[in-house]
Design an enzyme around this catalytic site. Structure first.
Site, PDB file in Angstrom:
ATOM      1  N   GLU A  82       6.022  -2.669   2.408  1.00  0.00           N
ATOM      2  CA  GLU A  82       4.983  -3.106   2.948  1.00  0.00           C
ATOM      3  C   GLU A  82       3.953  -4.196   2.715  1.00  0.00           C
ATOM      4  O   GLU A  82       3.833  -4.555   1.504  1.00  0.00           O
ATOM      5  CB  GLU A  82       3.749  -1.624   2.725  1.00  0.00           C
ATOM      6  N   LYS A 269      -2.610   7.574  -1.735  1.00  0.00           N
ATOM      7  CA  LYS A 269      -1.561   7.026  -1.275  1.00  0.00           C
ATOM      8  C   LYS A 269      -1.517   5.365  -1.692  1.00  0.00           C
ATOM      9  O   LYS A 269      -0.623   4.781  -1.993  1.00  0.00           O
ATOM     10  CB  LYS A 269      -1.542   7.108   0.264  1.00  0.00           C
ATOM     11  N   ASP A 285      12.359   7.131 -11.921  1.00  0.00           N
ATOM     12  CA  ASP A 285      12.368   8.260 -10.811  1.00  0.00           C
ATOM     13  C   ASP A 285      10.955   8.444 -10.208  1.00  0.00           C
ATOM     14  O   ASP A 285       9.970   9.024 -10.731  1.00  0.00           O
ATOM     15  CB  ASP A 285      12.785   9.464 -11.544  1.00  0.00           C
ATOM     16  N   HIS A 383      -4.612  -7.783   6.513  1.00  0.00           N
ATOM     17  CA  HIS A 383      -2.921  -7.660   6.969  1.00  0.00           C
ATOM     18  C   HIS A 383      -2.727  -8.867   8.053  1.00  0.00           C
ATOM     19  O   HIS A 383      -1.630  -9.453   8.118  1.00  0.00           O
ATOM     20  CB  HIS A 383      -3.196  -6.241   7.847  1.00  0.00           C
TER      21      HIS A 383
HETATM   22  C1  MEV Z   1      -2.367   1.558   3.247  1.00  0.00           C
HETATM   23  O1  MEV Z   1      -0.902   1.595   2.780  1.00  0.00           O
HETATM   24  C2  MEV Z   1      -3.094   2.436   2.079  1.00  0.00           C
HETATM   25  C3  MEV Z   1      -4.768   2.292   2.463  1.00  0.00           C
HETATM   26  O2  MEV Z   1      -5.000   3.397   3.395  1.00  0.00           O
HETATM   27  C4  MEV Z   1      -5.435   3.087   1.222  1.00  0.00           C
HETATM   28  C5  MEV Z   1      -6.652   3.481   1.372  1.00  0.00           C
HETATM   29  O3  MEV Z   1      -7.294   3.878   2.431  1.00  0.00           O
HETATM   30  O4  MEV Z   1      -7.422   3.691   0.465  1.00  0.00           O
HETATM   31  C6  MEV Z   1      -5.343   1.078   2.990  1.00  0.00           C
END
Ligand code: MEV
Length: 429
Positions: A82, A269, A285, A383
């Site tokens: 990513e 995430k 792992d 981005h």
């Molecule tokens: C994207 O890979 C991760 C985000 O969505 C994390 C977040 O929203 O805190 C930008």
């Protein structure tokens, strides 16, 4: 002298970056070639790692820079597909570095083996019998894996739980033995499973029940790693946003995650965006780490944030993270995969505890990177500016031209290779 603060690293070519790394580390030419080569993991080695191998699968390896943790410099290898993740972690690590760096520590490094026993006549009596035989069981577990004892670890304690004893439970009553094992620098799955399997017959004898599962628990809540950062607001100023505005936006973003699982999952995430790449790069792992981290996020009874963000009395932004880290620096793929070996060399960590501390620091940085962007310009701006660089390169831009064209594409809000080619031609004239 090694420093993780390498200004303009992202603007250099891959070869230039390699040269910089060579100056800082005792890598041989061969090892550097391996790091840069297209297939450091040979199909032969891969064939010994898993079954039915037909090839290998590659991902980009980038370096997270600027990390200063407990006063030590870390260049952090990150394997991820990513865009923006490595840039964002490095950007935040620079801010935290200017604020004095991360402080990190760990709990003991004890992993849990679970042994499930069904069908005891009297579960309480069985539990009491096991506790009575505790020392003999611990000794038997250690006899099954003496090399970990020789390295200063091994089974240290044992506990017994009774599950589903309520008369109206829809599940079978069961006794669960927890074997607590100090795995030193190993992740420990193999050794714990061996120990759990080896003491199962003794447990059956003692309890007069039948043993079913004998397996490691990935809820490694006795192998915790923690990191913390304290950032004065002036270091957070972003575009038109004051440092105080950014700080408050980050705290509100945290409060959102802390109070809503829909947001917490995405927030977490983003944390795993920083954690997994280091776990993968070091041959660990990542499914085990993911499973443990998400389960730990429910420790207060509701799925919540893996980090906390608050304001201290001086108005500084304070970030904290605590997660189970079932990782190792010896054994498994950490020593088999050539890139994992080099990743550990790059990191220069002396123990699994230290590696765990680096990993959670990267997770904390990654989280702040996302929250800072989300609470200000939004995630797309960063981005887009990174994407525009790749588009400029794809259109044939080189050297200084890359940044000029990338900036122009963002300004024009037209980030296409076609447009970039037009600009390249114009600059060449
Ligand atoms: C994207 O890979 C991760 C985000 O969505 C994390 C977040 O929203 O805190 C930008």
């Amino acid at each position: 002298m090694k420093s993780s603060r390498i200004s303009g690293f992202y603007k250099k070519t891959v070869d230039e970056r390699k040269r910089i790394i060579k100056e800082m580390y005792p890598f041989t030419e061969e090892e550097l070639e391996e790091i840069n080569s297209n297939a450091p993991l040979t199909v032969d080695t891969a064939d010994k790692m898993i079954e039915n191998v037909v090839g290998t699968f590659q991902l980009p390896l980038g370096l997270g820079l600027n990390f200063l943790i407990n006063g030590k410099e870390y260049i952090v290898p990150m394997v991820i597909e990513e865009a923006s993740v490595v840039a964002s972690a490095s950007h935040i690590a620079k801010i935290v570095r200017d604020a004095g760096g991360f402080t990190a520590d760990s709990s003991e490094r004890v992993m849990i083996g679970q042994i499930q026993v069904i069908g005891c006549q009297d579960f309480y009596k069985a539990k009491a019998q096991i506790l009575k035989q505790k020392q003999a069981l611990i000794q038997a577990a250690n006899d099954a894996f003496p090399s970990i004892v020789a390295r200063g670890g091994g089974a240290e304690d044992l506990d017994v739980r009774i599950l589903n004893e309520e008369a109206d439970s829809k599940y079978s009553t069961m006794l669960v033995v927890h074997l607590y094992v100090n795995t030193v620098d190993a992740m420990g799955a193999n050794l714990i499973n061996t120990m759990a399997e080896s003491i199962a017959p003794l447990i059956e004898e003692i309890t007069e029940g039948k043993v079913y599962l004998r397996i490691l628990s990935n809820l490694a809540d006795r192998s915790l790693a923690r990191a913390r950062c304290v950032i004065p607001p002036h270091l957070l100023t972003t575009g038109d946003f004051s440092g105080e505005e950014v700080r408050d936006g980050v705290i509100h973003a945290y409060e959102f995650a802390a109070s809503d699982p829909y947001r917490a999952v995405t927030h977490n995430k983003g944390i795993m965006n920083g954690i997994d790449p280091v776990v993968i790069a070091t041959g660990n792992d990542w499914r085990a780490v993911e499973a443990g981290a998400h389960a730990y996020a429910v420790k207060d009874g509701k799925y919540g944030s893996m980090t906390t963000w608050s304001k201290d009395l001086e108005g500084n932004l304070v970030g904290e993270i605590e997660l189970p880290m079932s990782i190792g620096t010896v054994g498994g793929a950490t020593r088999v995969h050539p890139m994992a070996k080099h990743a550990l060399q790059l990191l220069d960590v002396k123990s699994a505890k230290e590696l765990a501390q680096v990993i959670v620091s990267v997770g904390l940085a990654q989280n702040l990177g996302a929250l800072k962007a989300l609470a200000t310009d939004g995630i797309q701006k960063g981005h887009m500016s990174l994407h525009s660089r790749s588009v400029a390169i794809a259109a044939g831009a080189t050297g200084e031209m890359i940044d000029i064209i990338a900036e122009e594409l963002v300004k024009l809000k037209d980030i296409r290779v076609g447009k970039a080619k037009e600009l390249v031609e114009k600059i060449k004239i």
